[in-house]
Design an enzyme around this catalytic site. Structure first.
Site, PDB file in Angstrom:
ATOM      1  N   CYS A  27       0.826  -1.199   0.000  1.00  0.00           N
ATOM      2  CA  CYS A  27       0.000   0.000   0.000  1.00  0.00           C
ATOM      3  C   CYS A  27       0.871   1.264   0.000  1.00  0.00           C
ATOM      4  O   CYS A  27       1.417   1.638  -1.026  1.00  0.00           O
ATOM      5  CB  CYS A  27      -0.975  -0.044   1.172  1.00  0.00           C
ATOM      6  N   HIS A  68      -3.404  -5.259   0.386  1.00  0.00           N
ATOM      7  CA  HIS A  68      -2.815  -5.804   1.612  1.00  0.00           C
ATOM      8  C   HIS A  68      -2.826  -7.337   1.561  1.00  0.00           C
ATOM      9  O   HIS A  68      -3.770  -7.981   2.040  1.00  0.00           O
ATOM     10  CB  HIS A  68      -3.601  -5.329   2.830  1.00  0.00           C
ATOM     11  N   GLU A  72      -1.272  -9.418   3.280  1.00  0.00           N
ATOM     12  CA  GLU A  72      -1.177 -10.047   4.606  1.00  0.00           C
ATOM     13  C   GLU A  72      -2.522 -10.540   5.117  1.00  0.00           C
ATOM     14  O   GLU A  72      -2.592 -11.481   5.916  1.00  0.00           O
ATOM     15  CB  GLU A  72      -0.535  -9.084   5.618  1.00  0.00           C
TER      16      GLU A  72
END
Length: 542
Positions: A380, A513, A515
């Protein structure tokens, strides 16, 4: 099948691990072929955690449908396969907001609005709404029993046992058993008082899960069962472990899932936890050690980067590598000593964030990674800064910047794109920061023959977003011509999603993102590739 509810409360102290316990239990029940979901009830007044500082509350976890939620939902998704939605987390603030909107519309026909029944009814309705598509709904109540903020939630879960039949409701209370080293004994009194507090509001726990440094002895188990009015089999010892991914097995070995299934009279197969055995095996086989630096602005609280930290560890598992994670405040990365801080790292990651604090330190770190061929993953903000750094130092446009940091900059290569401006400007005029971001899962089309394509092995992916600013396509031509590759674009190819460098062994920035889609059992392609590249870097340059 009937709908069953498991409510998890916490006592004695906060941060005992209710979220991880809920996720671990959910994982076992899921492996018993029960469709399981988990809800987190947060007692704070914010409508959602989207505007809370990560340093105060930890990361904001984003669901596929674009909800900004508590970080515990990240724990849930790392343990269970069922994905979270906007229905899996709500706050006191959102409940009161709904009730007040109804009152203003006149939905209550002039009634006096009270916590009981109006607030508690909304809480119950939201829990029951989500339970319709699941066999078992686990509900974690935030905070600690005795907190004034949690009382409406506790009252609501007490009422649910009456509404749906107590046989379909089970209460689990997670408490602390302090170990006194001088006398070498575990003290049960705090747990007794915590259960007494719960009883005072009408809830008798059916199961006690006791956190402690040492394993609970049989005598201590009997004592807790007697004084807290639960069966001895229902006193579960949750000792400190070196890996949270060992918890499902620990709970299963003590018969927690068997006890719950017998309580609900469920005839379901035994849980197969071989996938968790594999995770533990991968942890034990990890022999090589590498250092990864997370360079950000919220480093004083590791929970601000919880999903990133876990995703790095998952990448380590899949590469049989132990990771030493260095949390580095970007303000410390300054010209005269950044080389000293960064040279010990095998990989550099810059995560998401907001505002201009520490930005120049991050840009210096990106330049160091680019020039020294250190594996780099920008998430990001980390992608946006990689573009700014390249435009400044390779293309030579020193005024390149983001309008987030410098609203009137001469070369706004990162800016609010017009497509999104109308909605966002409307919110800004209301002085409302909530709801001004691009949120949730969006499709990305990956360019073939790119490094990113080698990671994903797919041309079309879906990843979760949380940001306001986009890459300004009209200013990207010069940057692309000199070696910065746009390897991923949005579904309609109007927004930049992924960039990489053609003359670097492993340098990727993504607008989304990744993750949030990583789990210990599956990992994530970008994090696996990042850790693999960091291993190679260490081997070649150590």
């Amino acid at each position: 099948m009937n709908k069953y509810y498991i409510f998890i409360t916490g006592g004695v102290v906060s941060s005992l691990g209710k979220g991880i316990t809920a996720g671990s239990l959910g994982s076992i029940l899921e492996e018993r072929k029960l469709k399981t979901t988990i809800i987190k009830l947060d007692p704070y007044i914010n409508v959602d955690p989207g505007t809370i500082s990560p340093v105060q509350h930890g990361e904001v976890f984003v669901t596929n449908d674009g909800a900004e939620t508590d970080l515990d939902l990240g724990h849930y998704e790392r343990f269970i396969k069922n994905k979270m939605t906007s229905l899996n987390n709500f706050t006191t603030g959102s409940v009161y907001s709904e009730v007040l909107k109804k009152e203003r519309r006149g939905d209550y026909l002039g009634a006096t609005i009270q916590i009981i029944p109006h607030i508690t009814d909304v809480i119950k309705n939201r829990i029951i709404k989500l339970s319709r598509k699941n066999d078992i709904t686990i509900v974690e109540i935030g905070g600690t029993v005795g907190d004034i903020e949690s009382l409406p939630f506790l009252e609501a879960i007490r009422q649910i046992a009456i509404d749906v039949n107590k046989k379909n409701v089970l209460y689990i209370h997670l408490t602390l058993l302090p170990y006194i080293s001088t006398t070498k004994e575990i003290k049960t009194k705090p747990t007794q008082h915590s259960v007494k507090e719960l009883l005072s509001i009408g809830i008798q726990p059916d199961i006690l899960i006791c956190r402690s440094e040492k394993k609970i002895s049989e005598n201590e188990r009997k004592k807790i069962a007697l004084f807290c009015n639960v069966k001895k089999k229902a006193v579960i010892s949750l000792i400190d472990l070196d890996s949270i991914y060992k918890i499902p097995k620990l709970l299963q070995l003590q018969g927690l899932d068997d006890y719950i299934c017998k309580y609900f009279n469920l005839k379901v197969p035994i849980a197969d936890l071989s996938s968790w055995d594999k995770v533990i095996s991968e942890e034990n086989q990890s022999s090589e050690i590498i250092k990864i630096g997370i360079i950000g602005k919220y480093t004083e609280l590791p929970d601000a980067y919880k999903s990133v930290i876990e995703a790095i560890k998952h990448g380590g598992l899949k590469n049989k590598t132990k990771i030493i994670i260095k949390l580095i405040n970007s303000k410390k990365i300054i010209h005269y000593k950044y080389n000293k801080i960064l040279k010990e790292l095998d990989g550099i990651l810059i995560p998401g964030g907001f505002g201009n604090r520490g930005i120049e330190g991050m840009i210096l770190s990106i330049r160091y990674a680019r020039e020294n061929k250190i594996p780099y993953l920008g998430i990001c903000l980390g992608m946006q800064l990689a573009i700014i750094e390249y435009t400044r130092n390779v293309v030579g446009i020193k005024s390149a910047n983001s309008t987030e940091f410098q609203p009137n900059c001469k070369y706004p290569i990162i800016a609010l794109i017009k497509k999104w401006d109308k909605k966002r400007k409307k919110n800004y005029k209301k002085n409302n920061l909530g709801g001004t971001m691009r949120l949730g899962a969006h499709v990305c089309i990956i360019k073939k023959n790119s490094l990113t394509y080698k990671m994903y092995k797919s041309k079309k992916i879906s990843e979760r977003h949380r940001h306001r600013y986009e890459v300004n396509n009209s200013l990207l031509n010069k940057t692309e011509k000199l070696g910065l590759i746009v390897s991923g674009r949005s579904k309609y190819k109007n927004l930049v999603e992924i960039i990489e460098l053609f003359n670097h062994p492993w340098f990727i920035g993504c607008q989304f993102h990744p993750e949030f889609n990583s789990s210990p059992r599956k990992g994530h392609p970008l994090f696996e590739g990042f850790i693999k590249a960091a291993k190679i870097y260490k081997k070649n340059f150590s």
